[in-house]
Design a protein around this motif. Structure first.
Motif, PDB file in Angstrom:
ATOM      1  N   PHE A  17      29.026  34.733  45.175  1.00 47.41           N
ATOM      2  CA  PHE A  17      30.314  35.312  45.535  1.00 47.41           C
ATOM      3  C   PHE A  17      30.564  35.277  47.041  1.00 47.41           C
ATOM      4  O   PHE A  17      31.647  34.918  47.504  1.00 47.41           O
ATOM      5  CB  PHE A  17      30.346  36.752  45.023  1.00 47.41           C
ATOM      6  N   PHE A  18      29.548  35.650  47.790  1.00 45.31           N
ATOM      7  CA  PHE A  18      29.712  35.713  49.244  1.00 45.31           C
ATOM      8  C   PHE A  18      29.154  34.488  49.960  1.00 45.31           C
ATOM      9  O   PHE A  18      29.147  34.426  51.173  1.00 45.31           O
ATOM     10  CB  PHE A  18      29.018  36.962  49.811  1.00 45.31           C
ATOM     11  N   GLY A  19      28.643  33.505  49.184  1.00 45.94           N
ATOM     12  CA  GLY A  19      28.018  32.343  49.782  1.00 45.94           C
ATOM     13  C   GLY A  19      29.023  31.398  50.397  1.00 45.94           C
ATOM     14  O   GLY A  19      30.231  31.615  50.403  1.00 45.94           O
ATOM     15  N   THR A  20      28.504  30.284  50.898  1.00 43.29           N
ATOM     16  CA  THR A  20      29.358  29.349  51.641  1.00 43.29           C
ATOM     17  C   THR A  20      30.414  28.702  50.755  1.00 43.29           C
ATOM     18  O   THR A  20      31.489  28.361  51.226  1.00 43.29           O
ATOM     19  CB  THR A  20      28.477  28.244  52.258  1.00 43.29           C
ATOM     20  N   GLU A  21      30.111  28.559  49.428  1.00 44.90           N
ATOM     21  CA  GLU A  21      31.071  27.862  48.583  1.00 44.90           C
ATOM     22  C   GLU A  21      32.343  28.673  48.397  1.00 44.90           C
ATOM     23  O   GLU A  21      33.447  28.141  48.388  1.00 44.90           O
ATOM     24  CB  GLU A  21      30.441  27.555  47.212  1.00 44.90           C
ATOM     25  N   PHE A  22      32.178  29.994  48.225  1.00 42.83           N
ATOM     26  CA  PHE A  22      33.341  30.857  48.028  1.00 42.83           C
ATOM     27  C   PHE A  22      33.379  31.940  49.105  1.00 42.83           C
ATOM     28  O   PHE A  22      33.594  33.111  48.832  1.00 42.83           O
ATOM     29  CB  PHE A  22      33.287  31.505  46.642  1.00 42.83           C
ATOM     30  N   HIS A  23      33.181  31.509  50.311  1.00 44.39           N
ATOM     31  CA  HIS A  23      33.039  32.463  51.406  1.00 44.39           C
ATOM     32  C   HIS A  23      34.270  33.325  51.619  1.00 44.39           C
ATOM     33  O   HIS A  23      34.181  34.449  52.111  1.00 44.39           O
ATOM     34  CB  HIS A  23      32.711  31.717  52.707  1.00 44.39           C
ATOM     35  N   LYS A  58      35.806  35.994  40.007  1.00 47.00           N
ATOM     36  CA  LYS A  58      36.352  34.724  40.495  1.00 47.00           C
ATOM     37  C   LYS A  58      35.287  33.633  40.616  1.00 47.00           C
ATOM     38  O   LYS A  58      35.634  32.474  40.875  1.00 47.00           O
ATOM     39  CB  LYS A  58      37.031  34.929  41.856  1.00 47.00           C
ATOM     40  N   ILE A  59      34.024  33.985  40.406  1.00 44.32           N
ATOM     41  CA  ILE A  59      32.986  32.949  40.460  1.00 44.32           C
ATOM     42  C   ILE A  59      33.173  31.919  39.352  1.00 44.32           C
ATOM     43  O   ILE A  59      32.619  30.820  39.424  1.00 44.32           O
ATOM     44  CB  ILE A  59      31.570  33.553  40.370  1.00 44.32           C
ATOM     45  N   THR A  60      33.930  32.276  38.322  1.00 43.96           N
ATOM     46  CA  THR A  60      34.172  31.318  37.238  1.00 43.96           C
ATOM     47  C   THR A  60      35.511  30.606  37.382  1.00 43.96           C
ATOM     48  O   THR A  60      35.834  29.736  36.563  1.00 43.96           O
ATOM     49  CB  THR A  60      34.141  32.036  35.875  1.00 43.96           C
ATOM     50  N   TYR A  96      43.312  31.859  36.571  1.00 44.59           N
ATOM     51  CA  TYR A  96      43.178  32.831  37.648  1.00 44.59           C
ATOM     52  C   TYR A  96      43.148  34.262  37.098  1.00 44.59           C
ATOM     53  O   TYR A  96      42.294  35.073  37.471  1.00 44.59           O
ATOM     54  CB  TYR A  96      44.330  32.674  38.638  1.00 44.59           C
ATOM     55  N   LYS A  97      44.063  34.574  36.187  1.00 48.65           N
ATOM     56  CA  LYS A  97      44.139  35.925  35.631  1.00 48.65           C
ATOM     57  C   LYS A  97      42.854  36.315  34.884  1.00 48.65           C
ATOM     58  O   LYS A  97      42.510  37.499  34.824  1.00 48.65           O
ATOM     59  CB  LYS A  97      45.322  36.032  34.658  1.00 48.65           C
ATOM     60  N   ASN A  98      42.175  35.331  34.372  1.00 45.23           N
ATOM     61  CA  ASN A  98      40.987  35.608  33.566  1.00 45.23           C
ATOM     62  C   ASN A  98      39.859  36.234  34.381  1.00 45.23           C
ATOM     63  O   ASN A  98      38.928  36.807  33.814  1.00 45.23           O
ATOM     64  CB  ASN A  98      40.504  34.303  32.923  1.00 45.23           C
ATOM     65  N   HIS A  99      39.962  36.187  35.729  1.00 45.90           N
ATOM     66  CA  HIS A  99      38.835  36.674  36.536  1.00 45.90           C
ATOM     67  C   HIS A  99      38.629  38.178  36.401  1.00 45.90           C
ATOM     68  O   HIS A  99      37.516  38.666  36.610  1.00 45.90           O
ATOM     69  CB  HIS A  99      39.012  36.275  38.011  1.00 45.90           C
ATOM     70  N   VAL A 100      39.667  38.933  36.030  1.00 45.53           N
ATOM     71  CA  VAL A 100      39.465  40.385  35.907  1.00 45.53           C
ATOM     72  C   VAL A 100      38.613  40.706  34.680  1.00 45.53           C
ATOM     73  O   VAL A 100      37.783  41.624  34.712  1.00 45.53           O
ATOM     74  CB  VAL A 100      40.815  41.135  35.859  1.00 45.53           C
ATOM     75  N   GLU A 101      38.812  39.965  33.601  1.00 48.70           N
ATOM     76  CA  GLU A 101      38.007  40.212  32.406  1.00 48.70           C
ATOM     77  C   GLU A 101      36.575  39.720  32.603  1.00 48.70           C
ATOM     78  O   GLU A 101      35.626  40.358  32.120  1.00 48.70           O
ATOM     79  CB  GLU A 101      38.656  39.543  31.196  1.00 48.70           C
ATOM     80  N   ILE A 102      36.425  38.588  33.278  1.00 48.29           N
ATOM     81  CA  ILE A 102      35.078  38.104  33.592  1.00 48.29           C
ATOM     82  C   ILE A 102      34.362  39.116  34.479  1.00 48.29           C
ATOM     83  O   ILE A 102      33.197  39.461  34.248  1.00 48.29           O
ATOM     84  CB  ILE A 102      35.125  36.731  34.286  1.00 48.29           C
ATOM     85  N   GLY A 103      35.058  39.622  35.499  1.00 47.58           N
ATOM     86  CA  GLY A 103      34.471  40.628  36.383  1.00 47.58           C
ATOM     87  C   GLY A 103      34.076  41.875  35.628  1.00 47.58           C
ATOM     88  O   GLY A 103      33.019  42.470  35.886  1.00 47.58           O
TER      89      GLY A 103
END
Length: 600
Positions: free
Chosen positions: A422-428, A468-470, A490-497
């Protein structure tokens, strides 16, 4: 009735009685008073059945029967002996000569008719069968099984079309030729050996043999060979038939495989394990060790990434278990997320080394973000009087204790992996800026949150977008408004979270808040199941500080599908966007407190 019967009886009264009874029931009757006359009538008229007294003035009934059975033309005519003799040896001799039945004098009409009708019914059935066989011979060229006969061990006689087709030949090209012409040397040698066995043993054989067809394919055939033996006991020829069972065999092998293998991992299944346990639970296989394994993180994998990733995790675990064990060991999927390893002739210390090797092989291995790891327990049967079921239970108990001991560590490791991703360089850019924590703290103070609520808000601010990692990278780093498909992703990230938070105890307290942090006060947000004061309080607080920070950061930030921001806004512009949406996007009371604290 159309059947013709011959009565051979020298006693006139008995002859007349039999004639009366038979004619009464519609039979056509011939009569003979001695053996010689009987043979003449038999040869001339070929009756359907002969009723014959054993004692006759010239040659006895046994000899008449023997002569009839010795001739091809009359051997199938059934003979029923009529006699006052009830001696066992006479009956035995009569049946040895081919007699169909015996009727004992004095005659009883019901018995005579019943025995005759039963024998004639059988004769009719035999004739029909014979005619059927003869008719079927005409159909041999139209059936799928191959049929041929052998005149000697290596020479073909006639064949049917299926046989010729198997070799891509015409019938006339393969009839009355040596098998050596049709078969490769190895196949010919094996075939010749089997043919010789039939000719020499004079017994039927059934085998499954592999032959190469005309297209060069190896085909498995079920071959039957039946010798035709003459009166001298020699084999005239051998009738052969074969059916191609290649596909059937493959299906059976597949069924056999599926019966004892787990279709997902390819390992043995529980059924096979239990059968092998019976085989190996013997003194010569002691010490017998059992290792039970429970996969860590399977539920997390299924809940967050779906069952396909969960299946991949199980497959990887199976591969490492197989790699860590020996060829003679039995590795089986017990069911669900459990595996079991059966180790014959393996001491307690050796079993421990194998569990250590399992851990070593799986270290730092992942499927998606899920660590590949198992909790193991082992136990060893060292004495034959020990119950192997109790050994299994002991291994399982140790496995569950080990799973409990490492549970928190594994979950911490899982959270660490998510955090790194989540906080790494890919999705900084996903975590916005550190300023959001400061803003959240100030707003929490303005709303008089207590210490626990403030702590939960800080946790929520840190991990609210972890789902959002997915989300595909091109969406998170977009430049334009999102199309329908991208918006749904994009909306799906809340359910994944939410599912991630529910799977990790450290995030459980804010799971509901993560799910609802994109709800809008007017009910038009997502996932769209809460509105107004129904939305969790911390989610309503986060909505304000999240958007405020997002608008002021150099990231792609969609307010909704049609309003996306890429370039950072000034503090004044960001506050204007929030004020414009007070009462629709945001709780007005929280917006008011936010404005007062920010302006202050």
């Amino acid at each position: 009735m159309n059947e013709r019967l011959l009565i051979v009886e020298d006693d006139e009264s008995n002859r007349k009685l039999l004639t009366y009874i038979l004619e009464l029931y519609g039979y056509k009757v011939y009569k003979a008073i001695n053996g010689q006359q009987a043979l003449e009538i038999v040869n001339e008229h070929k009756p359907d059945l002969v009723l014959m007294d054993i004692r006759l003035p010239d040659i006895n009934g046994f000899e008449v029967c023997e002569r009839m059975k010795s001739r091809e033309e009359t051997r199938d005519i059934p003979v029923i002996f009529t006699t006052a003799l009830a001696m066992r040896e006479h009956r035995v001799k009569g049946f040895e000569l081919g007699a169909a039945d015996f009727i004992t004098k004095p005659y009883y009409r019901e018995e005579i008719i019943l025995r005759i009708e039963n024998r004639l019914k059988l004769s009719r059935a035999e004739k029909e069968l014979k005619e059927t066989i003869e008719n079927q011979s005409l159909l041999l060229d139209h059936i799928e099984p191959m049929v041929w006969y052998l005149t000697d061990p290596k020479t073909l006689g006639n064949v049917n079309k299926s046989y010729a087709d198997f070799f891509n030949r015409q019938k006339e090209d393969v009839e009355h030729v040596s098998l050596e012409i049709l078969l490769p040397p190895e196949e010919f040698s094996k075939c010749l050996e089997g043919n010789k066995e039939v000719f020499e043993s004079r017994t039927k054989t059934q085998q499954q043999l592999t032959y190469t067809n005309g297209d060069g394919e190896k085909r498995l055939l079920a071959v039957t060979k039946v010798p035709k033996i003459n009166n001298q006991g020699d084999v005239n020829f051998v009738i052969c038939s074969a059916e191609d069972i290649t596909e059937q065999q493959r299906k059976e092998e597949k069924i056999q495989y599926l019966t004892f293998h787990d279709p997902l991992t390819g390992l043995y299944n529980r059924t096979f394990y239990e059968e092998e346990l019976k085989r190996l639970d013997v003194p010569r296989k002691l010490p017998l060790s059992i290792i039970t394994c429970d996969v860590n993180g399977l539920k997390v994998a299924n809940d967050i990434f779906g069952h396909q990733v969960g299946d991949e995790l199980l497959v990887e675990v199976g591969k490492f278990l197989k790699k860590a064990t020996r060829n003679e060991d039995i590795v089986a999927r017990w069911g669900g997320d459990e595996f079991v390893v059966l180790l014959p002739n393996t001491s307690k210390n050796e079993a421990k080394k194998i569990t250590e090797r399992i851990d070593e092989l799986m270290r730092d291995q992942t499927v998606e973000l899920i660590p590949v790891s198992v909790a193991c327990g082992s136990a060893t049967k060292e004495h034959k009087e020990e119950d192997v079921k109790k050994i299994f239970n002991k291994a399982e108990d140790r496995m569950y204790r080990n799973k409990s001991d490492v549970k928190d560590n594994k979950e911490d490791a899982l959270l660490k992996r998510f955090t790194t991703k989540f906080f790494g360089t890919e999705f900084h850019a996903l975590h916005h800026t550190e300023e959001i924590q400061t803003t959240g703290k100030r707003l929490g103070e303005a709303l008089n949150l207590n210490a626990k609520e403030q702590e939960q808000l800080e946790l929520l601010i840190t991990y609210h977008d972890i789902g959002k990692i997915t989300v595909p990278k091109h969406i998170l780093e977009g430049e334009t408004n999102l199309n329908d498909r991208e918006w749904e992703q994009y909306k799906n990230h809340v359910e994944i979270g939410y599912r991630i938070a529910k799977s990790i105890p450290a995030l459980n307290p804010v799971a509901q808040e993560i799910l609802h942090h994109h709800e809008k006060f007017d009910g038009t947000g997502f996932p769209g199941i809460r509105q107004g004061k129904e939305i969790p309080y911390l989610s309503r607080i986060l909505a304000v500080v999240d958007i405020y920070d997002g608008l002021r950061s150099d990231i792609f930030y969609p307010l909704d599908q049609d309003h996306c921001f890429k370039s950072p806004l000034s503090e004044e512009k960001a506050m204007e966007e929030i004020l414009r949406r007070s009462g629709t996007f945001f709780d007005p009371e929280i917006v008011q407190a936010f404005m007062q604290r920010i302006q202050a």
